[in-house]
Design an enzyme around this catalytic site. Structure first.
Site, mmCIF file in Angstrom:
data_model
loop_
_atom_site.group_PDB
_atom_site.id
_atom_site.type_symbol
_atom_site.label_atom_id
_atom_site.label_comp_id
_atom_site.label_asym_id
_atom_site.label_seq_id
_atom_site.Cartn_x
_atom_site.Cartn_y
_atom_site.Cartn_z
ATOM 1 N N HIS A 1 35.525 5.643 -9.335
ATOM 2 C CA HIS A 1 36.553 5.998 -8.350
ATOM 3 C C HIS A 1 37.912 6.240 -8.997
ATOM 4 C CE1 HIS A 1 37.571 1.573 -8.295
ATOM 5 N NE2 HIS A 1 38.798 2.064 -8.145
ATOM 6 N N ASP B 1 29.636 2.669 -9.429
ATOM 7 C CA ASP B 1 31.077 2.865 -9.573
ATOM 8 C C ASP B 1 31.509 2.732 -11.028
ATOM 9 O OD1 ASP B 1 33.641 3.513 -8.918
ATOM 10 O OD2 ASP B 1 34.171 1.537 -8.129
ATOM 11 N N ASN C 1 44.623 -1.615 -11.942
ATOM 12 C CA ASN C 1 43.757 -2.433 -12.801
ATOM 13 C C ASN C 1 42.323 -1.923 -12.822
ATOM 14 O OD1 ASN C 1 45.713 -5.198 -12.253
ATOM 15 N ND2 ASN C 1 44.772 -4.929 -14.268
ATOM 16 N N SER C 2 41.942 -1.099 -11.834
ATOM 17 C CA SER C 2 40.554 -0.641 -11.745
ATOM 18 C C SER C 2 40.125 0.021 -13.052
ATOM 19 C CB SER C 2 40.401 0.362 -10.600
ATOM 20 O OG SER C 2 40.545 -0.266 -9.360
ATOM 21 N N LEU D 1 11.617 5.104 -4.846
ATOM 22 C CA LEU D 1 10.425 4.670 -4.133
ATOM 23 C C LEU D 1 10.165 5.528 -2.906
ATOM 24 C CD1 LEU D 1 8.155 2.535 -4.011
ATOM 25 C CD2 LEU D 1 9.741 1.051 -2.760
ATOM 26 N N GLY D 2 11.237 5.955 -2.241
ATOM 27 C CA GLY D 2 11.091 6.847 -1.090
ATOM 28 C C GLY D 2 10.842 6.145 0.228
ATOM 29 N N VAL D 3 11.541 5.040 0.479
ATOM 30 C CA VAL D 3 11.395 4.323 1.744
ATOM 31 C C VAL D 3 12.778 3.967 2.278
ATOM 32 C CG1 VAL D 3 9.145 3.351 1.147
ATOM 33 C CG2 VAL D 3 11.219 2.069 0.597
#
Length: 453
Positions: free
Chosen positions: A88, A118, A197-198, A254-256
């Protein structure tokens, strides 16, 4: 003789001063500029005065949006230096400048970024040897350990603050912040962390980086109130290699669609299925032509183990699956109708996040709940009607294509009676081909077809 010039006092090993002396050279200030183009679609005040065809010469111009953050030098390979920061912080930046503690500046490029963690990796070129951070082991930290936060708060370069680790294992959903990355837990600290600070360093008293400062729980003005959160460095170590080799993080898929079993909204369903508050992650829908669907997982399954690792929550399932390389096969254990089943599932590669969110090819494409008295009264469903009530239908899904609507009460599947949500999910698990449903809709029984996988 002339008096000797005073020398700089040496920092005593293990002190805050010694740690600062070691870490400040490897933490950089990140200044970004993003060129923003104004949105021109839809109604504009210019339309009122000039009409939509006469506004080109009056359209607002693009503008530059600056931003600040921090980063950590984590590697040098030849003339290329790599800096780890938050995704970000860099966003869609068009220009990135890195400022070192000694005043040198370098123009940087984005190697890769990932919003689910992130994290982002930047690079710049130099023939000089650069200081490189020593990465610690965030699994060894303990609540109460002294730590220091190093970064660029409010643009004040090379700022150091101190505090302790006040908690570990914090998760985004527990912090009430939807914008936080979903595939990491957090180190909580009371070392002062503020905007800017990020992407900076959280370090232990050995001068090792144990976290990347990411987020604050602050006041409305955005200041520090003693609650700062950092991504554990162990969650970032593999990301560095993947950014360099692939330019992105490659996740298993996984596709769920899944839910924790303590969700208040779906609690009646979980109680009917007998999994309320049970450890694990409940499968609600399965994507067509997905690894989970191909290899045996079905709606209503409670995933409790992946490759020998116990699954306590959806967070743990997402993280375990994401860490498995695409193309690899792993055993996945589920509880279905009270019995354990294990399936060997070969994972696919997860598509970019926006593509995953946009997919509607989920099966069955609806959520059904037990027909409780409150729902029966609200929907004016006659007392003699039993079944499972549809509470949500995904647009363009098989359920929507087959004609199901919210408030429909499913009373049978292929002629087999449905008296509860548990009955419905048991029948759906038996066969993923085309299913013929009878539903009660507004007091009338009608047919609906549920297309198969």
């Amino acid at each position: 003789t002339s008096p000797a010039e005073p020398s700089e006092p040496e920092a005593e090993e293990g002190t805050f001063a010694a740690v600062a002396e070691q870490v400040l050279p490897v933490v950089v200030d990140v200044d970004v500029v993003e060129v923003v183009e104004p949105e021109t679609e839809g109604f504009s005040p210019f339309d009122f005065f000039f009409g939509p065809d006469e506004r080109e010469d009056f359209a607002p111009e693009e503008f530059e949006r600056p931003g600040i953050g921090s980063g950590v030098i984590v590697r040098q390979q030849g003339d290329t230096v790599y800096v780890l920061t938050n995704n970000h912080v860099v966003g869609d930046a068009d220009d990135i400048t890195l400022s070192l503690h000694d005043g040198r500046q370098f123009s940087a490029e984005v190697v890769g970024g990932d919003e689910r963690l992130d994290l982002a990796l930047l690079s710049f070129e130099t023939k000089e040897d650069m200081p490189v951070a020593s990465l610690g082991n965030s699994n060894e930290i303990t609540v109460g350990d002294w730590v220091m936060a190093v970064g660029n708060p409010f643009g004040f370069e090379s700022t150091v603050t101190a505090g302790i680790i006040s908690a570990t294992g914090r998760r985004a959903e527990g912090l009430g912040a939807a914008q936080l990355p979903e595939l990491t837990d957090f180190i909580q600290t009371d070392a002062a962390i503020n905007p800017g600070n990020s992407g900076g360093a959280l370090v232990n008293m050995d001068g090792e980086i144990i976290g990347i400062n990411t987020w604050i729980a602050g006041s409305q003005a955005g200041g520090n109130v003693g609650l700062g959160f950092a991504i554990p460095i162990n969650n970032a170590a593999d990301a560095i290699d993947q950014f360099i080799e692939e330019g992105r993080i490659v996740y298993g898929w996984l596709g769920v669609s899944i839910s924790d079993t303590d969700s208040e909204q779906l609690m009646p369903l979980f109680q009917d299925l007998g999994v309320a508050n049970e450890p694990g992650s409940l499968v609600l829908n399965v994507h067509r032509d997905s690894p989970g669907g191909r290899d045996g997982l079905r709606p209503g399954d409670l995933v409790v183990e992946v490759a020998g690792e116990t699954i306590e929550s959806t967070f743990e399932l997402q993280r375990e699956i994401g860490n498995i390389p695409p193309g690899q096969t792993r055993p996945i254990t589920v509880v279905r109708q009270g019995e354990e089943h294990t399936f060997d599932v070969t994972l696919d590669e997860r598509a970019p996040e926006d593509e995953v969110r946009a997919r509607t090819d989920i099966w069955p494409g609806f959520t059904a709940m037990p027909l409780e008295d409150a729902i029966r009264d609200a929907q004016q469903i006659p007392g003699g009607v039993d079944g499972a009530v549809v509470v949500d239908v995904t647009p363009d899904s098989p359920a929507a294509q087959g004609g199901l609507r919210p408030s429909d009460v499913i009373v049978s599947v292929d002629g087999e009676p449905v008296e509860s949500a548990r009955d419905l999910y048991a029948l759906l698990a038996e066969d993923t081909g085309t299913r013929e449903l009878r539903v009660n809709r507004g007091g009338q029984e009608v047919s609906a077809t549920l297309p198969g996988f």
